[in-house]
Design a protein around this motif. Structure first.
Motif, PDB file in Angstrom:
ATOM      1  N   LEU A 148       0.837  -1.197   0.000  1.00 31.11           N
ATOM      2  CA  LEU A 148       0.000   0.000   0.000  1.00 31.11           C
ATOM      3  C   LEU A 148       0.877   1.254   0.000  1.00 31.11           C
ATOM      4  O   LEU A 148       0.632   2.202  -0.743  1.00 31.11           O
ATOM      5  N   ALA A 149       1.935   1.227   0.820  1.00 34.64           N
ATOM      6  CA  ALA A 149       2.847   2.371   0.879  1.00 34.64           C
ATOM      7  C   ALA A 149       3.550   2.559  -0.456  1.00 34.64           C
ATOM      8  O   ALA A 149       3.747   3.692  -0.910  1.00 34.64           O
ATOM      9  N   GLY A 150       3.908   1.475  -1.110  1.00 30.35           N
ATOM     10  CA  GLY A 150       4.564   1.551  -2.414  1.00 30.35           C
ATOM     11  C   GLY A 150       3.632   2.093  -3.492  1.00 30.35           C
ATOM     12  O   GLY A 150       4.053   2.830  -4.376  1.00 30.35           O
ATOM     13  N   ALA A 151       2.353   1.756  -3.393  1.00 32.92           N
ATOM     14  CA  ALA A 151       1.373   2.236  -4.371  1.00 32.92           C
ATOM     15  C   ALA A 151       1.141   3.732  -4.214  1.00 32.92           C
ATOM     16  O   ALA A 151       0.835   4.438  -5.184  1.00 32.92           O
ATOM     17  N   ARG A 152       1.297   4.240  -2.998  1.00 29.99           N
ATOM     18  CA  ARG A 152       1.083   5.676  -2.724  1.00 29.99           C
ATOM     19  C   ARG A 152       2.279   6.500  -3.193  1.00 29.99           C
ATOM     20  O   ARG A 152       2.149   7.681  -3.436  1.00 29.99           O
TER      21      ARG A 152
END
Length: 137
Positions: free
Chosen positions: A132-136
């Protein structure tokens, strides 16, 4: 792996044949000592429960969900029962385990902390959070 509290432990009693060579008097004494130990731990608030396990059961394994007889009664690794402990820390849980009346006859006691989350679930959550952090980013 995090634990429910630092004081929740299982004592797992391994081996189902440790008592086979005992005389009737020895067997009666160890059973009496074991029950007195269990009742004392409950009265002290150290043990919130426990049960013996039947010697026979079933083992389910593999992708095909194969069902087999087991664990085998003569196995030294079979779990014969458990106590659920409330202890100050692991050292106290170990000291309680050392009091097991079956130890002098070959029983084995495993001391395991109780976790509040499965380590696999915890890794999956951490992976999801990283994704999720990587997608943001």
């Amino acid at each position: 792996m995090s634990t429910i509290t630092q004081s929740d432990y299982l004592l797992l009693f391994r081996g189902n044949v440790w008592d086979r060579g005992l005389s009737p008097a020895q067997l009666q004494k160890v059973v009496s000592d074991w029950m007195a130990w269990f009742e004392r731990l409950k009265a002290e608030g150290k043990c919130t429960g426990g049960h013996p396990l039947e010697e026979a059961g079933k083992v389910v394994s593999g992708k095909q969900r194969t069902v087999a007889d087991g664990p085998f009664a003569e196995s030294k690794e079979a779990i014969g029962g458990y106590f659920y402990l409330t202890a100050v820390d692991e050292n106290e849980a170990i000291e309680i385990a050392k009091q097991c009346p079956g130890l002098e006859f070959g029983s084995v006691v495993e001391v395991r902390p109780v976790a509040d989350i499965c380590s696999v679930k915890q890794r999956a959550q951490e992976y999801s959070e990283r994704e999720l952090a990587g997608a943001r980013a």
